[in-house]
Structure formats: structure tokens, C-alpha cells
Design a protein around this motif. Structure first.
Motif, short mmCIF file in Angstrom:
data_model
loop_
_atom_site.label_atom_id
_atom_site.label_comp_id
_atom_site.label_asym_id
_atom_site.label_seq_id
_atom_site.Cartn_x
_atom_site.Cartn_y
_atom_site.Cartn_z
N ALA A 1 4.07 16.92 24.12
CA ALA A 1 4.87 15.68 24.12
C ALA A 1 4.23 14.62 25.00
CB ALA A 1 6.29 15.98 24.58
N ASN A 2 3.65 15.03 26.12
CA ASN A 2 2.99 14.07 27.01
C ASN A 2 1.86 13.33 26.33
OD1 ASN A 2 4.62 14.69 29.20
ND2 ASN A 2 3.22 16.22 30.04
N ALA A 3 1.19 13.99 25.38
CA ALA A 3 0.05 13.37 24.70
C ALA A 3 0.47 12.12 23.93
CB ALA A 3 -0.60 14.37 23.74
N PHE A 4 1.73 12.08 23.50
CA PHE A 4 2.21 10.98 22.67
C PHE A 4 3.11 10.02 23.46
CE2 PHE A 4 1.34 14.59 19.95
CZ PHE A 4 0.65 14.03 18.88
N ALA A 5 3.17 10.19 24.75
CA ALA A 5 4.13 9.44 25.56
C ALA A 5 3.71 8.01 25.86
CB ALA A 5 4.39 10.19 26.87
N ASP A 6 2.43 7.70 25.67
CA ASP A 6 1.93 6.38 26.07
C ASP A 6 1.09 5.77 24.95
OD1 ASP A 6 1.39 4.16 27.59
OD2 ASP A 6 -0.29 5.09 28.66
N GLY A 7 1.75 5.36 23.89
CA GLY A 7 1.03 4.75 22.77
C GLY A 7 0.46 5.80 21.82
N THR A 8 -0.34 5.34 20.87
CA THR A 8 -0.91 6.23 19.87
C THR A 8 -1.89 7.20 20.51
OG1 THR A 8 -0.75 4.47 18.21
CG2 THR A 8 -2.16 6.35 17.68
N ALA A 9 -1.69 8.49 20.25
CA ALA A 9 -2.54 9.52 20.83
C ALA A 9 -3.85 9.63 20.05
CB ALA A 9 -1.83 10.86 20.81
N PHE A 10 -4.95 9.81 20.78
CA PHE A 10 -6.22 10.15 20.14
C PHE A 10 -6.48 11.63 20.36
CE2 PHE A 10 -10.83 10.76 19.96
CZ PHE A 10 -11.02 10.40 18.64
N ILE A 11 -6.63 12.35 19.26
CA ILE A 11 -6.79 13.80 19.29
C ILE A 11 -8.18 14.15 18.78
CG2 ILE A 11 -5.93 16.00 18.37
CD1 ILE A 11 -3.18 14.56 18.04
N GLY A 12 -8.95 14.83 19.62
CA GLY A 12 -10.30 15.21 19.25
C GLY A 12 -10.42 16.70 19.02
N PHE A 13 -11.33 17.07 18.14
CA PHE A 13 -11.59 18.48 17.82
C PHE A 13 -13.04 18.83 18.08
CE2 PHE A 13 -13.60 21.37 14.84
CZ PHE A 13 -12.83 22.51 14.93
N LEU A 14 -13.26 20.04 18.59
CA LEU A 14 -14.61 20.59 18.64
C LEU A 14 -14.54 22.09 18.39
CD1 LEU A 14 -14.20 21.86 21.59
CD2 LEU A 14 -15.54 19.96 22.43
N THR A 15 -15.67 22.68 18.05
CA THR A 15 -15.75 24.11 17.79
C THR A 15 -16.21 24.83 19.04
OG1 THR A 15 -16.26 23.73 15.46
CG2 THR A 15 -16.80 25.90 16.35
N ALA A 16 -15.43 25.79 19.50
CA ALA A 16 -15.79 26.53 20.70
C ALA A 16 -17.10 27.29 20.51
CB ALA A 16 -14.68 27.53 21.05
N GLY A 17 -17.97 27.21 21.52
CA GLY A 17 -19.24 27.91 21.47
C GLY A 17 -20.37 27.14 20.83
N ASP A 18 -20.12 25.92 20.40
CA ASP A 18 -21.16 25.07 19.82
C ASP A 18 -21.43 23.89 20.76
OD1 ASP A 18 -22.95 23.84 18.01
OD2 ASP A 18 -21.32 22.67 17.13
N PRO A 19 -22.58 23.82 21.41
CA PRO A 19 -23.73 24.72 21.25
C PRO A 19 -23.66 25.99 22.11
CG PRO A 19 -24.30 22.93 22.73
CD PRO A 19 -22.90 22.65 22.25
N THR A 20 -22.86 25.94 23.20
CA THR A 20 -22.67 27.12 24.05
C THR A 20 -21.25 27.08 24.61
OG1 THR A 20 -23.34 26.04 26.13
CG2 THR A 20 -25.11 27.06 24.80
#
Length: 257
Positions: A5-24
Motif C-alpha cells: 500500500a505504501n508504494a501507491f501512497a504518493d502518486g503513480t507508482a513505478f514498478i520495476g522487474f528484474l530476474t534474480a541471478g542475472d547476471p549474478t
């Protein structure tokens, strides 16, 4: 208020994705912290899997690279543990259900609570079968994030009415990947959701430019970007932190326009 909920508490949230272990594993920790510093409000961590059916070639390749380094689910929990020593940013696992089943539902969600994972997104777990994990997840304070796709028309309100955390609206048919334009009638989908649910609505699949982020932010509570971030990591490898910060900063700023 939960971390999600905190992520959306201050305007539009930007959500990023990455793959664990890439590159390490070590670099994944560094890149999560870099993305937070640049403005990410919530980060999705992909657990590497051999058959990521919802992913396009960019994230497929990232899974292959991570698995070649023998990245395990335990390694991913260790990433979360290290990140949690430095930040309270909301963290959500994106994982296909087989790794969770293989790990054991009870043990998996117990560790999520212990290490500080706030939610789980499972692209191959249909709404009709979410009961398989819903109670165990709830007992461990982990939100099962619901996905709503353009093909969900007849079920949008049913899915939304039982959702937790936030709702992930899939912007386009097909697999993940960068798209030059989004043609789905997102306004109609989001309107149907808001009729029955007060949870934040975030849109993902295909978004990769500041212009797209700006447009989506006018109708949604969050903008989700995965492939474009993973592509930067693919290009720069162990030296991606600077490029990631620049890109995330631009996208986050666009969410406020």
C-alpha cells in the motif's frame, strides 16, 4: 498500512522487474538497491524458471542466464534477505507455480514472511485455482496479486472483488516484451475494476518509454516495466547500475507528468 500500500501512497507508482541471478546474485542485490535509489516504488523479483511461458525472448534469455549460474529459490531468498538489511521497499516475487509447489507451499510462504516478501504474482495460476495457495499466503501476510488480461472481460469484476495487494492489468495479448503502442481499451477494464474494488491498479506488459508511462499514469495507479529493464541488464551485464538508474529515473519522472 502494508508495504505494498505504501508504494501507491504518493502518486503513480513505478514498478520495476528484474530476474534474480542475472547476471549474478550479488549484482541482483546491487541493482534492486540502484532501482530504488532512482525512484522505483515497488520491485518485482523474478524467480528463474526453465519454462516461463508468459515471457518474451528478453526475459526468457534472462532466465536461461540465471539458471546457467545455478540460481536457486534459496538464492533468491538470500537476495531478499540482503536487500532487507538496507531497505524497506515493497518486494514481490514473480514466479511460475511449479517452483513454489516443488519448494513446498508451507515452507515457501513461511520464508516469504521471514525474509520480508510482500506478495507473489504467478502468471500460470488461474483465478479458479488460486485457492491452492491463497490461505497459506494470507496466513503468512503475503498478498497473492491477481492478473487481469484483456481476455478476462467476463471475469474482471469477480477477480477484482477477491484481489489483494494490488491488481496487475495486462495491457496486451501475448507474452511480455517492449511494444511501440498499447491498443487495449484499458479505460474500460480499469473502470470495471473500480466498480467493485478500491485496490490500486497497475498496468504492465509492453510499456517501455516515458511517453507510454505518462499516458498510463493518467488512468492507472501504477506502471510496471520489466523487459526494458532486463534488456539494460543484458546489455551492460555487471556494469548496469548507472544505466538502470538513468532509465528508472526517467520512467518515474514520466509517471508524474
Amino acid at each position: 498500512m502494508s508495504r505494498i500500500a505504501n508504494a501507491f501512497a504518493d502518486g503513480t507508482a513505478f514498478i520495476g522487474f528484474l530476474t534474480a541471478g542475472d547476471p549474478t546474485v550479488e549484482k541482483t542485490v546491487e541493482y534492486i538497491l540502484a532501482m530504488e535509489e532512482a525512484g522505483c516504488d515497488l520491485i518485482e523479483i523474478g524467480i528463474p524458471f526453465s519454462d516461463p511461458m508468459a515471457e518474451g525472448v528478453v526475459i526468457q534469455d534472462a532466465n536461461v542466464r540465471a539458471l546457467k549460474h545455478d540460481t536457486t529459490t534459496d538464492d533468491v531468498f538470500e537476495i531478499v534477505k540482503e536487500v532487507r538489511q538496507k531497505t524497506d521497499i515493497p518486494l514481490v516475487f514473480l514466479t511460475y507455480i511449479n517452483p513454489v509447489f516443488f519448494y513446498g507451499y508451507e515452507e515457501f510462504f513461511k520464508k516469504c514472511r521471514e525474509y520480508g516478501v510482500d506478495g507473489i504474482i504467478s502468471p500460470d495460476l488461474p483465478y479458479e485455482e488460486k485457492g491452492e495457495i491463497a490461505d497459506i499466503a494470507a496466513e503468512n501476510d503475503v498478498d497473492v496479486i491477481s492478473l487481469i488480461a484483456p481476455t478476462s472481460k467476463q471475469r474482471i469484476q469477480k477477480i477484482a472483488s477477491e484481489a489483494t495487494g494490488f491488481i496487475y492489468v495486462v495491457s496486451s495479448l501475448g507474452v511480455t516484451g517492449m511494444r511501440s503502442e498499447i491498443k487495449t481499451d484499458l479505460d474500460a477494464i480499469i473502470s470495471d475494476i473500480r466498480d467493485v474494488c478500491d485496490l490500486p491498479v497497475a498496468v504492465g506488459f509492453g510499456i517501455n518509454t516515458p511517453e507510454q508511462a505518462s499516458e498510463i499514469s493518467k488512468i492507472a495507479d501504477g506502471v510496471i516495466v520489466g523487459s526494458a529493464i532486463v534488456k539494460i541488464i543484458e546489455e551492460y551485464g555487471e556494469n548496469a547500475a548507472g544505466a538502470l538508474k538513468g532509465y528508472v529515473s526517467d520512467m518515474k519522472n514520466a509517471c508524474g507528468e
